[in-house]
Design an enzyme around this catalytic site. Structure first.
Site, PDB file in Angstrom:
ATOM      1  N   ASP A   1       0.886  -1.172   0.000  1.00 35.35           N
ATOM      2  CA  ASP A   1       0.000   0.000   0.000  1.00 35.35           C
ATOM      3  C   ASP A   1       0.918   1.213   0.000  1.00 35.35           C
ATOM      4  O   ASP A   1       1.777   1.353   0.890  1.00 35.35           O
ATOM      5  CB  ASP A   1      -0.862   0.034   1.264  1.00 35.35           C
ATOM      6  CG  ASP A   1      -1.952  -1.046   1.263  1.00 35.35           C
ATOM      7  OD1 ASP A   1      -2.079  -1.766   0.267  1.00 35.35           O
ATOM      8  OD2 ASP A   1      -2.670  -1.144   2.273  1.00 35.35           O
TER       9      ASP A   1
ATOM     10  N   ASP B   1     -13.239  -3.976  -1.264  1.00 33.87           N
ATOM     11  CA  ASP B   1     -12.989  -3.536   0.119  1.00 33.87           C
ATOM     12  C   ASP B   1     -14.272  -3.684   0.930  1.00 33.87           C
ATOM     13  O   ASP B   1     -14.943  -2.689   1.236  1.00 33.87           O
ATOM     14  CB  ASP B   1     -12.544  -2.064   0.128  1.00 33.87           C
ATOM     15  CG  ASP B   1     -11.251  -1.846  -0.638  1.00 33.87           C
ATOM     16  OD1 ASP B   1     -10.307  -2.629  -0.451  1.00 33.87           O
ATOM     17  OD2 ASP B   1     -11.186  -0.880  -1.428  1.00 33.87           O
TER      18      ASP B   1
HETATM   19  O1  1PR Z   1     -10.749   2.922  -5.279  1.00 32.92           O
HETATM   20  O2  1PR Z   1      -9.794   2.182  -7.436  1.00 32.92           O
HETATM   21  O3  1PR Z   1      -8.911   4.186  -6.302  1.00 32.92           O
HETATM   22  O4  1PR Z   1      -8.493   1.913  -5.401  1.00 32.92           O
HETATM   23  C1  1PR Z   1      -7.978   2.211  -4.139  1.00 32.92           C
HETATM   24  C2  1PR Z   1      -7.224   1.006  -3.677  1.00 32.92           C
HETATM   25  O5  1PR Z   1      -6.526   1.328  -2.483  1.00 32.92           O
HETATM   26  C3  1PR Z   1      -8.121  -0.171  -3.381  1.00 32.92           C
HETATM   27  O6  1PR Z   1      -7.543  -1.341  -3.908  1.00 32.92           O
HETATM   28  C4  1PR Z   1      -8.149  -0.257  -1.864  1.00 32.92           C
HETATM   29  O7  1PR Z   1      -8.175  -1.589  -1.416  1.00 32.92           O
HETATM   30  C5  1PR Z   1      -6.827   0.398  -1.477  1.00 32.92           C
HETATM   31  N1  1PR Z   1      -6.900   1.144  -0.212  1.00 32.92           N
HETATM   32  C6  1PR Z   1      -7.465   2.339  -0.031  1.00 32.92           C
HETATM   33  N2  1PR Z   1      -7.297   2.742   1.253  1.00 32.92           N
HETATM   34  C7  1PR Z   1      -6.602   1.804   1.877  1.00 32.92           C
HETATM   35  C8  1PR Z   1      -6.161   1.817   3.264  1.00 32.92           C
HETATM   36  O8  1PR Z   1      -5.586   0.858   3.778  1.00 32.92           O
HETATM   37  N3  1PR Z   1      -6.434   2.904   3.964  1.00 32.92           N
HETATM   38  N4  1PR Z   1      -5.674  -0.329   1.206  1.00 32.92           N
HETATM   39  C9  1PR Z   1      -6.350   0.782   0.963  1.00 32.92           C
HETATM   40  C10 1PR Z   1      -6.193  -1.497   1.166  1.00 32.92           C
HETATM   41  C11 1PR Z   1      -5.798  -3.567   1.915  1.00 32.92           C
HETATM   42  C12 1PR Z   1      -5.005  -4.623   1.341  1.00 32.92           C
HETATM   43  C13 1PR Z   1      -3.951  -5.061   2.313  1.00 32.92           C
HETATM   44  C14 1PR Z   1      -4.460  -6.392   2.765  1.00 32.92           C
HETATM   45  C15 1PR Z   1      -3.443  -7.246   3.440  1.00 32.92           C
HETATM   46  N5  1PR Z   1      -5.239  -2.304   1.669  1.00 32.92           N
HETATM   47  O9  1PR Z   1      -4.499  -4.375   0.116  1.00 32.92           O
HETATM   48  O10 1PR Z   1      -2.759  -5.058   1.680  1.00 32.92           O
HETATM   49  O11 1PR Z   1      -5.580  -6.185   3.623  1.00 32.92           O
HETATM   50  O12 1PR Z   1      -3.034  -6.651   4.626  1.00 32.92           O
HETATM   51  P1  1PR Z   1      -2.507  -7.535   5.833  1.00 32.92           P
HETATM   52  O13 1PR Z   1      -1.844  -8.734   5.261  1.00 32.92           O
HETATM   53  O14 1PR Z   1      -1.539  -6.665   6.543  1.00 32.92           O
HETATM   54  O15 1PR Z   1      -3.727  -7.873   6.672  1.00 32.92           O
HETATM   55  P2  1PR Z   1      -9.532   2.853  -6.129  1.00 32.92           P
END
Ligand code: 1PR
Length: 548
Positions: free
Chosen positions: A241, A398
């Site tokens: 991320d 998500d």
């Molecule tokens: O809506 O098309 O612009 O995409 C935005 C992207 O950014 C989406 O894929 C969304 O999942 C991601 N995103 C947005 N905000 C966050 C955040 O964390 N605040 N991250 C975010 C999502 C979740 C996973 C993470 C897994 C594994 N991150 O990708 O890597 O949950 O984590 P872990 O193994 O530590 O539990 P758009």
């Protein structure tokens, strides 16, 4: 070698191939006009996307006849993926005829028996042997013990007529197809050597270093039936991320249930490293794929300034496994009012080294529209899949749990959950969110994935907000439910905390891949440990390989 050329018709990620060739110490020139094809001493044709699109592009650019003439001239030729398929007479994917160099037709995999596209790492069983070594080795360094990266929905089933051509065969579920061909000056692989780690680089090196021509009279062919086993592996994916921190540097961060700020002190964005360096480390440590998510992509940024373009360009110089980029794949408006459709945004990413784009918020809006008015060809999923192929379009989901006491309390698809709610609720539905979980929508995950598959998405990256960063294991109820609803591959994400969680997700669901972030970034669990553990439980994974 000064006469090494690549035939590119602008359909996707050829940067990775250029980088792989450069990494092996060679320069490669692009074919810019038909006469370049005839000038080439060695030619590589990396086809990307759909068969019809490739053949039409060859025709429009005036490349078809020079290409046939080049191959007939006996000079070395290497085709990759669609670049191999175009050598056949035609494909079920399109009415456009193929080049007709090899007899036979490319057909669609049977979706009823397995996930399609065939996306991931699989074996390539050699079915030719050389009786005498001189000049070019027949196997082009393809080894029975290695696995290679495939991504395709169409393939050429093996039959006796292809005996002289088939170099390797691969089994995917119940189907056996020709995964590499070789005859005289022609070598072509259905898999992507430039995306197959060090095993793939060795194949490319063998073509670049050798004569590229095999004396067919010295070859023994083997019957592939009984010899070729399904060696499709489960993928282990590292996810980064990425966002700018408070001082403007691009960092890899990681949240707890999507909150990426430190809980104590100055409430800074958690900084877990630099994106390009971390991606390289994960490649060397054996990650089968790397995913970058630009998590603050909802903030407007002119297309040309997208910071992730540079990250991809630099990463693809040293990382030779598939790269996915997510965040901000939607229509973008520059400050001067210029609108760039999502299709154009994705194109920029592919040209910078991405193999797949992952669509989050926009996929939710597209699904909502789909359920109201059906398909109209205008969504990002449709336009990108049309040009670059379904395999290039991932949807990133998500979701969060919404508990109900009884399924009758909602119109949404409900799951009986093992994680009871705060009031002891036994049921929940999974609500789709947009903008990184900031806004919940009136759409459940099942509605989302079914709609997105119908629109042409090729894979689901299935997060779970309730599990993200908790180290408590994957959300199995959700994963099983999504797998039952679609036939495209699914990546389980969120919650991995130890090697046993990977064992569990592969044993209790039939997902194709599992992704983790926090445990890899914090060096709590190495990728090697995950692979060793699941392998010891009988799950097939790609061996870690770090020399050319
Ligand atoms: O809506 O098309 O612009 O995409 C935005 C992207 O950014 C989406 O894929 C969304 O999942 C991601 N995103 C947005 N905000 C966050 C955040 O964390 N605040 N991250 C975010 C999502 C979740 C996973 C993470 C897994 C594994 N991150 O990708 O890597 O949950 O984590 P872990 O193994 O530590 O539990 P758009």
């Amino acid at each position: 070698m000064s006469g090494l050329y690549m035939l590119d018709y602008g359909a996707g990620n050829v940067r990775s191939l250029v980088n792989a060739v450069n990494r092996l110490g060679y320069d490669i020139k692009f074919v810019n006009q038909p006469s370049d094809i005839l000038k080439a001493e060695k030619l590589i044709f990396p086809g990307v996307g759909a068969f019809g699109h490739a053949m039409t592009a060859l025709k429009q650019k005036g490349y078809t006849e020079p290409l046939k003439a080049y191959i007939a001239s006996g000079r070395p030729f290497m085709g990759i993926c669609v670049g191999m398929q175009t050598l056949f007479e035609g494909s079920d994917e399109s009415d456009e005829p193929g080049l007709g160099v090899v007899p036979g037709k490319v057909t669609l995999f049977d979706k009823k028996t397995k996930a399609v596209p065939h996306m991931g790492w699989n074996g390539a069983q050699l079915v030719k042997e050389q009786t005498q070594i001189d000049g070019q080795s027949v196997d082009y360094s393809i080894k029975d013990e290695s696995v290679y990266y495939f991504v395709h929905s169409f393939a050429v089933p093996y039959n006796e007529k292809l005996k002289d051509w088939a170099l390797t065969t691969t089994k995917y579920g119940d189907e056996m197809f020709v995964s590499a061909i070789q005859k005289g000056n022609v070598l072509a692989t259905q898999f992507h050597p430039e995306k197959s780690g060090y095993a793939g680089l060795r194949v490319l090196q063998s073509f670049l270093k050798g004569t590229g021509i095999v004396d067919d009279s010295k070859i023994l062919t083997k019957n592939p039936f009984g010899l070729t086993k399904d060696r499709f592996t489960k993928r282990i994916i590292a996810c980064l991320d990425v966002r700018a921190n408070d001082t403007g540097d691009l960092v890899v961060t990681k949240g707890d249930q999507y909150d990426v700020r430190e809980k104590e002190g100055d409430n800074e964005v958690r900084n877990l490293g630099k994106p390009v360096e971390l991606a390289k480390r994960y490649f060397e440590e054996g990650a089968d794929e790397i995913t970058f998510l630009n998590i603050t992509s909802f903030r407007n940024c002119p297309l040309g300034d997208l910071p992730m373009l540079e990250v991809l360009k630099r990463t693809s110089e040293t990382v030779f496994v598939p790269l996915t980029i997510g965040g901000g794949i939607r229509d973008v408006t520059d400050p001067d009012g210029t609108v760039h459709p999502a299709f154009e945004v994705a194109g920029e990413y592919f040209r910078s080294g991405a193999d797949k784009v992952s669509i989050g918020s926009d996929a939710v809006y597209a699904a909502e529209k789909y359920w109201k008015q059906g398909k109209d060809g205008s969504s990002a999923i449709e336009t990108i899949a049309q040009a670059y192929g379904a395999q290039a379009v991932v949807i990133s989901v998500d979701p969060r749990r919404v508990y109900v006491q009884d399924p009758s309390q909602t119109t949404h698809h409900v799951v009986k959950t093992n994680q009871r709610g705060p009031q002891g609720e036994e049921y929940c539905w999974y609500q789709c969110t947009v903008m990184g979980g900031r806004e919940g929508r009136d759409l459940d995950v099942r509605q989302l994935v079914v709609a997105c598959e119908a629109l042409g998405a090729g894979e689901v990256l299935l997060n779970c907000m309730d599990r993200d960063g908790t180290n408590s294991g994957f959300e199995l109820d959700l994963i099983r439910d999504v797998k039952a609803a679609v036939s495209i591959p699914v990546i389980a994400s969120s919650g991995a905390g130890c090697v046993e969680h990977f064992e569990e997700v592969f044993a209790k669901t039939n997902v194709e891949a599992a992704l983790a972030a926090g445990i890899f970034h914090r060096k709590e669990v190495p990728i090697q440990a995950v692979k060793d553990h699941v392998l010891s439980c009988g799950v097939s994974v790609r061996p870690i390989d770090n020399v050319i």
